[in-house]
Design a protein around this motif. Structure first.
Motif: not given
Length: 404
Positions: A175-184, A205-216, A218-222
């Motif tokens: 029943d735990g939550e997953v945080y989803a993150i990936g490139p935009d 369920r996602l642990a992301n505060p808004d229930g949506k994947t966090l996209f970083t 791209f390709p700028a994020t280091e």
């Protein structure tokens, strides 16, 4: 910057001899078999995914070098062009391959957004695209299904890794939550959507505060640490991600430095695939991931592939990028063998549709009759020592996709 892969001596010899031949003009089958044909290989020679592009070159050239530089009995002039980081670079390169170099087929393509644009150009020219890496789940055009008649892939749809592993992750965390993150960008959207949509259908369920994947970006994020430490505040039971190429090295190393370091990390297998795993080192140990290939598979085709890879002098283990590109050459080999007389895009495309079952290092597969992508097994892998090196060791089969 990593330098583009240079042809092997054997490959250079094949290309040198090919350059002495005139374009195909003969009408008889025997004469046509002796002609040179041009195939375009469009891969990233620069940018974020240079290492992926190099592996794709290695895979295609390995097949050529182990088949005397020929496909279907015809000498191949392999014309390599730079995809760069997306359509702005790739589309003009594809147009040059089609119009100036007059290739009979295109292969390669690292990014999903590139595939989306290039497949349209190839279809207009009636030249088959046998892609060997990411492929988006194509959206309809003007309300009509996308014309995929000339679009084939030896890899996967970009949403499939997430689809394949979602049920396993749900079983691990309950029943735990997953945080989803990936490139935009297109590839990130597809990869994360495959996981999050399937996970939600299973009651996750996602642990992301808004229930949506966090996209970083791209390709700028280091620097991923601000994103990772912020994600830790939601106290997820696990994290799911997709990154590839150079970004994956920074992500994995910084993950182990972040407040999430003790949280299980699951991923599409590109996160730890190929040379990036060597760069990540021990920081990658224990990451469980999903992919359609592992160098630890024990089938005879994979053992032969690994032996040829090693004999060619390539460092490290072969990757899914090399394998899928090797298979693209194998598909073209069988299809060209069935083309009588002068090769045209239309004749070659028809022959590709009749290839049938492909014996592959990943395990046998065949094209889906409508979607023209492999019906294949997906494997759960874990980064752990395999002899003296870290490897993505297969733990179990997960599923076969597409299911119908």
């Amino acid at each position: 910057m990593t330098q583009p892969l240079r042809p092997s001596r054997r490959g250079l010899a094949a290309l040198a001899s090919a350059s002495l031949l005139l374009p195909a003009t003969a009408c008889t089958s025997s004469a046509a078999q002796a002609d040179t044909i041009r195939i375009g290989l469009l891969v990233s020679l620069t940018g974020t995914y240079t290492a992926v592009g190099e592996d794709m070159q290695r895979g295609f050239r390995l097949y050529l070098d182990t088949h005397d530089g020929k496909l279907g009995g015809r000498t191949v002039d392999l014309v390599v062009a730079d995809e760069g980081d997306g359509p702005a670079t790739a589309v003009p390169a594809a147009q040059r391959l089609l119009e100036r170099d007059r290739v009979v087929a295109l292969s390669g393509l690292v990014g999903g957004a590139t595939v989306d644009k290039v497949q349209t150009v190839a279809t207009e020219r009636k030249v088959p695209l046998v892609g060997a890496n990411a492929r988006p789940a194509f959206a309809p055009v003007a309300g009509k299904p996308r014309d995929l008649a000339y679009t084939w892939h030896t890899s996967y749809n970009s949403d499939e890794p997430g689809i394949a592993i979602a049920e396993y992750v749900k079983a691990q965390i309950g029943d735990g939550e997953v945080y989803a993150i990936g490139p935009d960008y297109q590839g990130g959207w597809d990869e994360l959507r495959g996981f999050t949509d399937t996970f939600a259908m299973l009651g996750g369920r996602l642990a992301n505060p808004d229930g949506k994947t966090l996209f970083t970006p791209f390709p700028a994020t280091e620097n991923f640490l601000p994103y990772l430490n912020k994600a830790a505040e939601s106290e997820p039971k696990a994290v799911y991600t997709f990154y590839a190429g150079g970004a994956s090295v920074a992500f994995v190393k910084q993950y182990r430095q972040s407040d999430l370091k003790d949280v299980p990390l699951y991923a599409a297998g590109f996160l730890t695939e190929g040379s990036v795993l060597s760069a990540q080192g021990s920081a990658a140990t224990g990451i469980r991931n999903v992919l359609n290939y592992s160098p630890t598979l024990t089938n005879p085709a994979n053992q032969q592939f690994i032996a040829a890879w090693s004999a060619a002098g390539h460092a490290g283990q072969p990757t899914t990028y090399a394998m899928a590109s090797y298979d693209a050459a194998a598909v073209l080999d069988r299809a060209l063998s069935a083309v009588d007389g002068q090769v045209t895009g239309e004749k070659l495309n028809t022959a590709i549709g009749q290839v049938g079952r492909v014996v592959s290092p990943r395990g046998d597969w065949q094209f889906h009759p409508r979607e023209h992508r492999p019906v294949q097994r997906w494997y759960l892998r874990e980064v752990k020592p395999d002899g003296p090196v870290l490897s993505n060791v297969v733990l179990q089969d997960l599923t076969t996709l597409p299911a119908n």
